[in-house]
Design an enzyme around this catalytic site. Structure first.
Site, PDB file in Angstrom:
ATOM      1  N   GLY A 142       0.814  -1.219   0.000  1.00 42.10           N
ATOM      2  CA  GLY A 142       0.000   0.000   0.000  1.00 42.10           C
ATOM      3  C   GLY A 142       0.847   1.268   0.000  1.00 42.10           C
TER       4      GLY A 142
ATOM      5  CD  GLU B  61       0.697  -5.645  -2.307  1.00 40.08           C
ATOM      6  OE1 GLU B  61       1.658  -5.944  -3.051  1.00 40.08           O
ATOM      7  OE2 GLU B  61       0.361  -4.468  -2.104  1.00 40.08           O
TER       8      GLU B  61
END
Ligand code: DAK
Length: 259
Positions: A110, A133
Site C-alpha cells: 500500500g 502482496e
C-alpha cells in the site's frame, strides 16, 4: 483529528507525514481516515500550491497496509477497507495541485501504491520499493495492479507484482518508479526546495498542466491534444498569464495572483 498523519503548511506547501514509525508507517484505517481528512481540507484551500507526502522516522515511507489489522478483518470489513483505500488514493491523485512523494525508506505494498497515486516521486538512496502482496497470498488492493503498469510499463510491473521482490532506489530510478534519488539526510530538504519552485510558478498554469496531463493519458492522443489546446486558450483569459508574459518582457520576476 488524530496524529496518525501530521500536517504542516508553510509558504503554500502542505507537507503530510504518515506518523506510525514503530509500525513502519503501515496504513491502518486511522491513517487512511486522517489522510482523507487532510486531502479534503487541501482541496478547498486555494493557498496550497503543492503537497509533499513522506513517512515519519528514518526507516520507512510506508511499509504497506497494516497486516495486523488486515488479518482480523471480516470480508465485509475488508471490502470497506479496500473502498476506503481506493477512495483516498483517488482523491489524492485528483488533487488539483501537484503531489510529491518523498520516499524515505521502505515503500511497500500500500505504500508503493500511495507513491504511485502521487504525481512525482523522489527517494532516498536507502529506499526500497515493492509490491510484496503475493508473499501474503494477496494482490495489491489499492490500485497497484493498475497504476504500476501505467507508470513503469506492463512487463516490468507484472514482474514486480508476481515476484514480490524489492527494488532498491537505484533500480527504482532506472525503471521510472522515482525521478531521482538523494542522500537520506538531504531528501526532505531537496524535495521541499523542488516543491517551493513549483509553488512559485503560475498557479493556474500548474493546476491546468496537471489536469490536462491526467485527463489526457486516459484519452486518445487527438482528444488529449484538444484538451491541451483548449486549456492553453483558456489561460489567455487569466491575469496570471498576462502577468507572466509581461514580466518576462519587462525583465522582472512575475507576481502571480492565482487568478
Ligand atoms: N503491517 C503492520 N506492521 C508492520 C508492517 C505492516 N505492513 N511492516 C512492518 N510492520 C511492523 C513489524 O511488525 C514490526 O513491529 P513490532 O514487531 O516491532 O511490533 C515493526 O513494524 C518493525 O518491522 P520489522 O521488525 O519487520 O523490521 P525489519 O527491518 O526487520 O523489516 C520490512 C522491515 C519492511 C522488510 C518488514 O517489516 C516487512 O516485510 N514488512 C511487511 C511488508 C509488506 O509485506 N508490505 C505489504 C503489506 S500488504 C487490499 C487492500 C490493500 C492491500 C491488499 C488488498 N484489499 C482490501 C483487497 C494491501 C496490502 C499490503 O500492503
Amino acid at each position: 483529528m488524530t496524529d496518525a498523519v501530521l500536517a504542516n503548511i508553510e509558504g503554500g506547501l502542505l507537507t503530510l507525514t504518515i506518523n506510525r514509525p514503530k509500525a513502519l508507517n503501515a496504513l491502518n484505517s486511522d491513517v487512511l481516515a486522517a489522510l482523507e481528512a487532510h486531502i479534503d481540507a487541501c482541496s478547498t484551500d486555494s493557498s496550497i500550491r503543492c503537497v509533499v507526502i513522506t513517512g515519519a522516522g528514518e526507516k520507512a515511507f510506508v511499509a504497506g497496509a497494516d497486516i495486523a489489522q488486515m488479518s482480523q478483518l471480516t470480508p465485509g470489513e475488508a471490502a470497506h477497507f479496500a473502498a476506503l483505500g481506493h477512495a483516498v488514493f483517488t482523491k489524492l491523485a485528483k488533487l488539483s495541485v501537484p503531489v510529491i512523494a518523498a520516499v524515505n525508506g521502505f515503500c511497500l505494498g500500500g505504500g508503493c501504491e500511495l507513491a504511485l497515486a502521487c504525481d512525482i516521486v523522489y527517494a532516498s538512496e536507502t529506499a526500497h520499493f515493492g509490491q510484496p502482496e503475493v508473499k501474503l497470498g494477496l494482490i495489491p488492493g489499492f490500485g497497484g495492479t493498475q497504476r504500476l503498469a501505467r507508470r513503469i510499463g506492463e512487463m516490468r510491473a507484472l514482474e514486480l507484482v508476481v515476484t514480490g521482490r524489492m527494488v532498491r532506489a537505484d533500480e527504482a530510478k532506472q525503471i521510472g518508479l522515482c525521478v531521482d534519488t538523494f542522500p537520506a539526510d538531504a531528501l526532505l530538504a531537496r524535495v521541499t526546495k523542488i516543491a517551493g519552485t513549483i509553488a512559485k510558478r503560475g498557479p493556474v498554469a500548474v493546476r491546468l498542466a496537471k489536469r490536462v496531463q491526467r485527463l489526457g493519458v486516459e484519452a486518445p492522443l487527438a482528444v488529449a491534444n484538444a484538451f491541451e489546446a483548449e486549456a492553453f486558450g483558456n489561460l489567455f483569459d487569466t491575469a496570471d498569464a498576462r502577468e507572466g508574459m509581461t514580466a518576462f518582457l519587462e525583465k522582472r520576476d512575475a507576481a502571480f495572483g492565482n487568478r
